[in-house]
Design an enzyme around this catalytic site. Sequence first.
Site, PDB file in Angstrom:
ATOM      1  N   ASP A 135       0.872  -1.158   0.000  1.00 22.86           N
ATOM      2  CA  ASP A 135       0.000   0.000   0.000  1.00 22.86           C
ATOM      3  C   ASP A 135       0.923   1.226   0.000  1.00 22.86           C
ATOM      4  O   ASP A 135       2.084   1.121   0.379  1.00 22.86           O
ATOM      5  CB  ASP A 135      -0.842  -0.062   1.295  1.00 22.86           C
ATOM      6  CG  ASP A 135      -1.629   1.198   1.530  1.00 22.86           C
ATOM      7  OD1 ASP A 135      -2.277   1.669   0.590  1.00 22.86           O
ATOM      8  OD2 ASP A 135      -1.578   1.720   2.670  1.00 22.86           O
ATOM      9  N   ASP A 187      -1.576  -0.890   5.891  1.00 19.47           N
ATOM     10  CA  ASP A 187      -1.847  -0.403   7.249  1.00 19.47           C
ATOM     11  C   ASP A 187      -3.292   0.030   7.476  1.00 19.47           C
ATOM     12  O   ASP A 187      -3.708   0.205   8.602  1.00 19.47           O
ATOM     13  CB  ASP A 187      -0.949   0.803   7.563  1.00 19.47           C
ATOM     14  CG  ASP A 187      -1.359   2.019   6.762  1.00 19.47           C
ATOM     15  OD1 ASP A 187      -1.686   1.860   5.571  1.00 19.47           O
ATOM     16  OD2 ASP A 187      -1.376   3.121   7.325  1.00 19.47           O
ATOM     17  N   ASP A 209      -7.389  -1.900   3.737  1.00 18.13           N
ATOM     18  CA  ASP A 209      -6.478  -2.967   3.324  1.00 18.13           C
ATOM     19  C   ASP A 209      -6.879  -4.328   3.887  1.00 18.13           C
ATOM     20  O   ASP A 209      -6.294  -5.346   3.511  1.00 18.13           O
ATOM     21  CB  ASP A 209      -5.043  -2.650   3.777  1.00 18.13           C
ATOM     22  CG  ASP A 209      -4.492  -1.413   3.106  1.00 18.13           C
ATOM     23  OD1 ASP A 209      -4.907  -1.139   1.968  1.00 18.13           O
ATOM     24  OD2 ASP A 209      -3.670  -0.707   3.724  1.00 18.13           O
TER      25      ASP A 209
HETATM   26  P1  AMP Z   1      -6.435   4.315   0.878  1.00 19.25           P
HETATM   27  O1  AMP Z   1      -6.227   3.274  -0.150  1.00 19.25           O
HETATM   28  O2  AMP Z   1      -7.115   3.867   2.112  1.00 19.25           O
HETATM   29  O3  AMP Z   1      -5.177   5.110   1.166  1.00 19.25           O
HETATM   30  O4  AMP Z   1      -7.485   5.387   0.229  1.00 19.25           O
HETATM   31  C1  AMP Z   1      -7.385   5.736  -1.113  1.00 19.25           C
HETATM   32  C2  AMP Z   1      -7.499   7.205  -1.322  1.00 19.25           C
HETATM   33  O5  AMP Z   1      -8.796   7.649  -0.865  1.00 19.25           O
HETATM   34  C3  AMP Z   1      -6.521   8.073  -0.549  1.00 19.25           C
HETATM   35  O6  AMP Z   1      -5.309   8.215  -1.234  1.00 19.25           O
HETATM   36  C4  AMP Z   1      -7.266   9.372  -0.449  1.00 19.25           C
HETATM   37  O7  AMP Z   1      -7.156  10.112  -1.655  1.00 19.25           O
HETATM   38  C5  AMP Z   1      -8.705   8.922  -0.300  1.00 19.25           C
HETATM   39  N1  AMP Z   1      -9.130   8.827   1.104  1.00 19.25           N
HETATM   40  C6  AMP Z   1      -9.405   7.706   1.812  1.00 19.25           C
HETATM   41  N2  AMP Z   1      -9.788   8.004   3.064  1.00 19.25           N
HETATM   42  C7  AMP Z   1      -9.723   9.369   3.171  1.00 19.25           C
HETATM   43  C8  AMP Z   1      -9.991  10.314   4.219  1.00 19.25           C
HETATM   44  N3  AMP Z   1     -10.383   9.928   5.425  1.00 19.25           N
HETATM   45  N4  AMP Z   1      -9.833  11.621   3.931  1.00 19.25           N
HETATM   46  C9  AMP Z   1      -9.429  12.037   2.700  1.00 19.25           C
HETATM   47  N5  AMP Z   1      -9.169  11.195   1.674  1.00 19.25           N
HETATM   48  C10 AMP Z   1      -9.310   9.891   1.901  1.00 19.25           C
END
Ligand code: AMP
Length: 337
Positions: free
Chosen positions: A51, A229, A233
């Site tokens: 990730d 993390d 995921d």
């Molecule tokens: P992740 O794979 O969980 O990192 O989420 C994918 C993308 O979604 C991130 O790179 C952010 O652009 C967006 N994202 C997920 N959760 C949030 C949050 N709580 N606040 C803002 N953007 C978020």
Amino acid sequence: MCLVASCPCSIVISVPLSYFAGIGAASKAGVLIKGGKFVEALAKASCFAFDKTGTLTDNHISVKEIKSLSNYSEKEILQIAYSVEAHSAHPIAAAIRDYAKENHISKLELKDHAELSGSGVTASDGEHIYSVTKSAEYTATAVTKDGAVIGLISIAERPRPEAKDVLEKLRSLGVNQLVMLSGDKEAACQKVASELSITDIHAELLPEDKVRCVEDMIKANGSCCFVGDGINDAPVLTRSDCGIAMGLGSDAAIESADAVLSAQTLTALPRAIRICRKTMNTVRGNIAFSLIVKALVIILAAFGIAPLWLAVVSDTGVCLICVLNAVRLIKRKASLF
Ligand code: AMP
């Protein structure tokens, strides 16, 4: 005599003991492995998927810039984002909260906070729905009101200081496929990946897309381990051959994972692989040694030229040697792996 020599206790005792010793050695080195099956998976891993945010990049991500695209001031955009992100465990949420606190921004009374899996969070003031989310249009994080973008928040993130070195060590251990799987935009992924010399990037993935990518890699490589993390995921951590969670990752990630990096760093990962490989070599060595000695003694006994003491040695003696060989794993200093 044949009966004494053929007793399998050296194998029955030393094989599980080798796994226990390997798991103990790995935990001393900073990786908690939840079972022997995952020791095997880590030992033969030739493909690792990571990730991005919070795994390849460190937790010190910060707000770089706030831009208003509406009548709201930048301060008001930050206040809305702060209030919407009040309960999210995502690193972007933590960065927005920290930045708002540094700037003495007060929180609005919002309700119905909800996570949009893999894309952001929403909340409402009873009249309007606000969200902080990734946007199809912009690279920066979008703050929206009833679906319309009212402002943008640029987030700065940097690779973990140890990430480049860890990836190099994995390559030198024969891990020939290192892949980044991220829900973030392609441009943000490219930036981090180029600093870490990762060429295989899959961006803008939802949690189920990450699972699909890992399944494809398992088909192509025979196995794939995933390191992550976040709460998003959890499905891919479960699907991979060995899902590894960062120690201070979300509870969901830690629970779904097959192994946990106890410190919030990737440093222990190459060492854990070396320990798992050593464990598997010890298991195979003990089995081969036991079988060869026992086969020789049984052949000699069949021709009537093996004394009883030799049969006893081939049972108890071999068992002792195998046990001591297994225990060596845990006695060895973690730094020597
Ligand atoms: P992740 O794979 O969980 O990192 O989420 C994918 C993308 O979604 C991130 O790179 C952010 O652009 C967006 N994202 C997920 N959760 C949030 C949050 N709580 N606040 C803002 N953007 C978020």
